[in-house]
Design a protein around this motif. Structure first.
Motif, mmCIF file in Angstrom:
data_model
loop_
_atom_site.group_PDB
_atom_site.id
_atom_site.type_symbol
_atom_site.label_atom_id
_atom_site.label_comp_id
_atom_site.label_asym_id
_atom_site.label_seq_id
_atom_site.Cartn_x
_atom_site.Cartn_y
_atom_site.Cartn_z
ATOM 1 N N LYS A 61 0.756 -1.465 0.013
ATOM 2 C CA LYS A 61 0.116 -0.108 0.104
ATOM 3 C C LYS A 61 0.842 1.324 -0.077
ATOM 4 C CE LYS A 61 -3.936 -2.214 2.579
ATOM 5 N NZ LYS A 61 -4.500 -2.257 3.770
ATOM 6 N N PHE A 62 2.298 1.252 0.250
ATOM 7 C CA PHE A 62 3.116 2.415 0.430
ATOM 8 C C PHE A 62 3.122 2.978 -1.057
ATOM 9 C CE2 PHE A 62 5.149 0.649 4.370
ATOM 10 C CZ PHE A 62 4.372 0.995 4.947
ATOM 11 N N THR A 63 3.555 3.952 -1.088
ATOM 12 C CA THR A 63 3.766 5.093 -2.445
ATOM 13 C C THR A 63 5.220 4.518 -2.954
ATOM 14 O OG1 THR A 63 4.860 6.699 -1.228
ATOM 15 C CG2 THR A 63 2.306 6.945 -1.624
ATOM 16 N N LYS A 64 5.395 4.651 -4.281
ATOM 17 C CA LYS A 64 6.781 4.272 -4.807
ATOM 18 C C LYS A 64 7.633 5.114 -4.131
ATOM 19 C CE LYS A 64 5.189 3.352 -9.700
ATOM 20 N NZ LYS A 64 5.104 3.722 -10.953
ATOM 21 N N VAL A 65 7.793 6.397 -3.765
ATOM 22 C CA VAL A 65 8.872 6.933 -3.094
ATOM 23 C C VAL A 65 8.979 6.015 -1.691
ATOM 24 C CG1 VAL A 65 9.386 9.361 -2.081
ATOM 25 C CG2 VAL A 65 8.072 9.185 -4.254
ATOM 26 N N GLN A 66 7.923 5.904 -0.779
ATOM 27 C CA GLN A 66 8.049 5.225 0.509
ATOM 28 C C GLN A 66 9.079 4.114 0.096
ATOM 29 O OE1 GLN A 66 4.188 5.275 1.694
ATOM 30 N NE2 GLN A 66 4.308 7.091 3.261
ATOM 31 N N LYS A 67 8.569 3.116 -1.034
ATOM 32 C CA LYS A 67 9.218 1.970 -1.068
ATOM 33 C C LYS A 67 10.778 2.069 -1.302
ATOM 34 C CE LYS A 67 5.168 -0.288 -2.757
ATOM 35 N NZ LYS A 67 4.444 -1.138 -3.820
ATOM 36 N N ALA A 68 10.808 3.047 -2.315
ATOM 37 C CA ALA A 68 12.271 3.039 -2.725
ATOM 38 C C ALA A 68 13.123 3.702 -1.476
ATOM 39 C CB ALA A 68 12.513 4.244 -3.821
ATOM 40 N N PHE A 69 12.550 4.339 -0.504
ATOM 41 C CA PHE A 69 13.207 4.898 0.539
ATOM 42 C C PHE A 69 13.743 3.706 1.695
ATOM 43 C CE2 PHE A 69 13.308 6.434 5.038
ATOM 44 C CZ PHE A 69 14.505 7.227 5.021
ATOM 45 N N LEU A 70 12.676 2.619 1.713
ATOM 46 C CA LEU A 70 12.658 1.709 2.572
ATOM 47 C C LEU A 70 13.883 0.717 2.165
ATOM 48 C CD1 LEU A 70 9.089 1.198 3.523
ATOM 49 C CD2 LEU A 70 11.026 1.912 4.916
ATOM 50 N N GLN A 71 13.570 0.506 0.742
ATOM 51 C CA GLN A 71 14.586 -0.661 0.075
ATOM 52 C C GLN A 71 16.079 -0.024 0.485
ATOM 53 O OE1 GLN A 71 13.482 -1.285 -4.109
ATOM 54 N NE2 GLN A 71 11.591 -2.167 -3.300
ATOM 55 N N ASN A 72 16.343 1.189 0.120
ATOM 56 C CA ASN A 72 17.570 2.036 0.214
ATOM 57 C C ASN A 72 18.111 2.087 1.588
ATOM 58 O OD1 ASN A 72 18.183 1.806 -2.719
ATOM 59 N ND2 ASN A 72 16.571 3.357 -2.953
ATOM 60 N N ASN A 73 17.268 2.410 2.669
ATOM 61 C CA ASN A 73 17.640 2.906 3.931
ATOM 62 C C ASN A 73 17.285 1.859 5.217
ATOM 63 O OD1 ASN A 73 18.736 5.672 2.979
ATOM 64 N ND2 ASN A 73 16.931 5.545 1.890
ATOM 65 N N LEU A 74 16.407 0.934 4.863
ATOM 66 C CA LEU A 74 16.362 0.264 6.264
ATOM 67 C C LEU A 74 17.351 -0.397 6.754
ATOM 68 C CD1 LEU A 74 12.522 -1.516 5.343
ATOM 69 C CD2 LEU A 74 13.083 0.097 7.363
ATOM 70 N N LYS A 75 18.269 -0.820 5.920
ATOM 71 C CA LYS A 75 19.598 -1.588 6.341
ATOM 72 C C LYS A 75 20.320 -0.864 6.978
ATOM 73 C CE LYS A 75 23.197 -4.445 4.409
ATOM 74 N NZ LYS A 75 23.976 -5.008 3.381
ATOM 75 N N ASP A 76 20.443 0.849 6.525
ATOM 76 C CA ASP A 76 21.545 1.625 7.300
ATOM 77 C C ASP A 76 20.749 2.169 8.658
ATOM 78 O OD1 ASP A 76 22.974 1.819 5.142
ATOM 79 O OD2 ASP A 76 22.061 3.080 4.020
ATOM 80 N N ILE A 77 19.638 2.239 8.671
ATOM 81 C CA ILE A 77 18.912 2.590 10.085
ATOM 82 C C ILE A 77 18.967 1.593 11.063
ATOM 83 C CG2 ILE A 77 16.481 3.003 10.953
ATOM 84 C CD1 ILE A 77 15.735 4.197 8.403
ATOM 85 N N GLY A 78 18.922 0.254 10.740
ATOM 86 C CA GLY A 78 19.123 -0.809 11.640
ATOM 87 C C GLY A 78 20.736 -0.918 12.177
ATOM 88 N N ARG A 79 21.788 -0.646 11.087
ATOM 89 C CA ARG A 79 23.034 -0.647 11.325
ATOM 90 C C ARG A 79 23.429 0.646 12.349
ATOM 91 N NH1 ARG A 79 26.668 2.382 9.608
ATOM 92 N NH2 ARG A 79 25.446 3.073 7.605
ATOM 93 N N ILE A 80 22.825 1.963 12.097
ATOM 94 C CA ILE A 80 22.969 2.931 12.932
ATOM 95 C C ILE A 80 22.428 2.706 14.410
ATOM 96 C CG2 ILE A 80 22.357 5.442 13.347
ATOM 97 C CD1 ILE A 80 22.473 5.512 10.182
ATOM 98 N N THR A 81 21.317 2.269 14.490
ATOM 99 C CA THR A 81 20.668 1.731 15.733
ATOM 100 C C THR A 81 21.550 0.633 16.471
ATOM 101 O OG1 THR A 81 18.610 1.885 14.785
ATOM 102 C CG2 THR A 81 18.751 0.806 16.847
ATOM 103 N N GLN A 82 21.996 -0.286 15.843
ATOM 104 C CA GLN A 82 22.876 -1.462 16.710
ATOM 105 C C GLN A 82 24.401 -0.713 16.949
ATOM 106 O OE1 GLN A 82 20.313 -4.165 16.872
ATOM 107 N NE2 GLN A 82 22.385 -4.402 17.618
ATOM 108 N N LYS A 83 24.812 0.236 16.227
ATOM 109 C CA LYS A 83 26.141 1.247 16.553
ATOM 110 C C LYS A 83 25.906 1.741 17.932
ATOM 111 C CE LYS A 83 29.330 4.362 14.546
ATOM 112 N NZ LYS A 83 29.411 5.373 13.598
ATOM 113 N N TYR A 84 24.803 2.497 17.699
ATOM 114 C CA TYR A 84 24.488 3.402 19.171
ATOM 115 C C TYR A 84 24.111 2.392 20.306
ATOM 116 C CZ TYR A 84 24.137 8.032 17.117
ATOM 117 O OH TYR A 84 24.619 9.201 16.845
ATOM 118 N N LEU A 85 23.564 1.231 20.130
ATOM 119 C CA LEU A 85 23.333 0.141 21.161
ATOM 120 C C LEU A 85 24.544 -0.075 21.886
ATOM 121 C CD1 LEU A 85 20.866 -1.069 22.211
ATOM 122 C CD2 LEU A 85 21.414 -3.181 20.935
#
Length: 269
Positions: free
Chosen positions: A168-192
């Motif tokens: 149901k997400f827009t193309k812009v949202q899908k593109a952002f999730l595909q390209n940045n979810l991995k980085d968001i998880g990595r940044i969170t683990q780094k701060y952890l």
């Protein structure tokens, strides 16, 4: 013979004593004389004659009489000169200035007309929409939406958290999730890891994984932060929320408001 020797010794002793007494008396006399001389020197008074001061003659101030100037000042006479102003030249200047003002006013009117035409042609609302659309189109060209099968394993695991909602997400949202979810998880683990493992969890040897959800805005803010899948340990869940509240400043920013879901892993080595 003995008596003679004794008499001689006795006479020598008497002479020596006599001479000693004489020298002592002489020294005492000299000492008394020195004292007397010193007293005389101290008590000596010298008299000086003072000369009478000469009387100072008082000099009377000289009165200088100013000589009256005999010559009388003669006032200078000025001639009044009136310049004649020609009426014809004056009129020409006024006419020229009027012409200039008329020309300038015509130019201003023309500019105003041109400005009105431009305003009618481009409306502010339409212009904003066109800019937003162009920026989103450029974003999609740079980051095209790919099939789920072409993505890496880590990104696939994050997208599975959305289920059917992802479609149901827009193309812009899908593109952002595909390209940045991995980085968001990595940044969170780094701060952890930099923050450190919770002490209570270390004592009780707590391990696990929880899933966190929040909305990420284009200005970098986050809202609706919560744990949607618990690790079954409150200490680990609370630590995940506290970590994201610090780490979100370094997250990449989306073009539209996007829902983020990530895993947070806890492992003891």
């Amino acid at each position: 013979m003995k008596t003679f020797i004794l008499a001689l010794i006795f006479s020598i002793i008497i002479h020596i004593l006599f001479l000693f007494n004489y020298e002592v008396e002489k020294k005492q006399e000299d000492f008394h004389e020195k004292k007397i001389e010193s007293k005389k020197k101290k008590s000596s008074i010298t008299y000086v004659q003072l000369k009478k001061p000469k009387p100072i003659k008082k000099s009377e101030p000289k009165i200088i009489k100013e000589k009256k100037s005999l010559k009388k000042e003669i006032p200078k006479k000025f001639k009044k000169v009136q310049k004649e102003i020609k009426p014809q030249k004056r009129r020409e200047k006024v006419v020229k200035t009027k012409k200039k003002i008329v020309k300038e006013s015509k130019k201003v009117v023309k500019k105003q007309k041109e400005f009105k035409k431009v305003q009618k042609e481009i409306k502010p609302q339409e212009r904003r929409k066109s800019v937003d659309k162009s920026s989103l189109e450029n974003f999609l060209l740079e980051n095209p939406v790919l099939d789920k099968e072409l993505l890496d394993d880590v990104t696939k695991s994050y997208i599975k958290l959305y289920g059917d909602e992802y479609d149901k997400f827009t193309k812009v949202q899908k593109a952002f999730l595909q390209n940045n979810l991995k980085d968001i998880g990595r940044i969170t683990q780094k701060y952890l890891s930099s923050k450190g493992y919770p002490r209570i969890a270390i004592r009780t040897k707590q391990q696990g994984v929880n899933v966190v959800e929040f909305f990420l805005y284009p200005n970098g803010d986050i809202k609706g932060l919560k744990v949607i899948n618990s690790s079954s340990y409150t200490a680990l869940d609370e630590n995940s929320i506290d970590t994201i509240k610090i780490a979100y400043k370094d997250y990449p920013r989306p073009k539209e408001v996007t829902k983020i879901r990530i895993y947070v892993h806890y492992r003891l080595y």
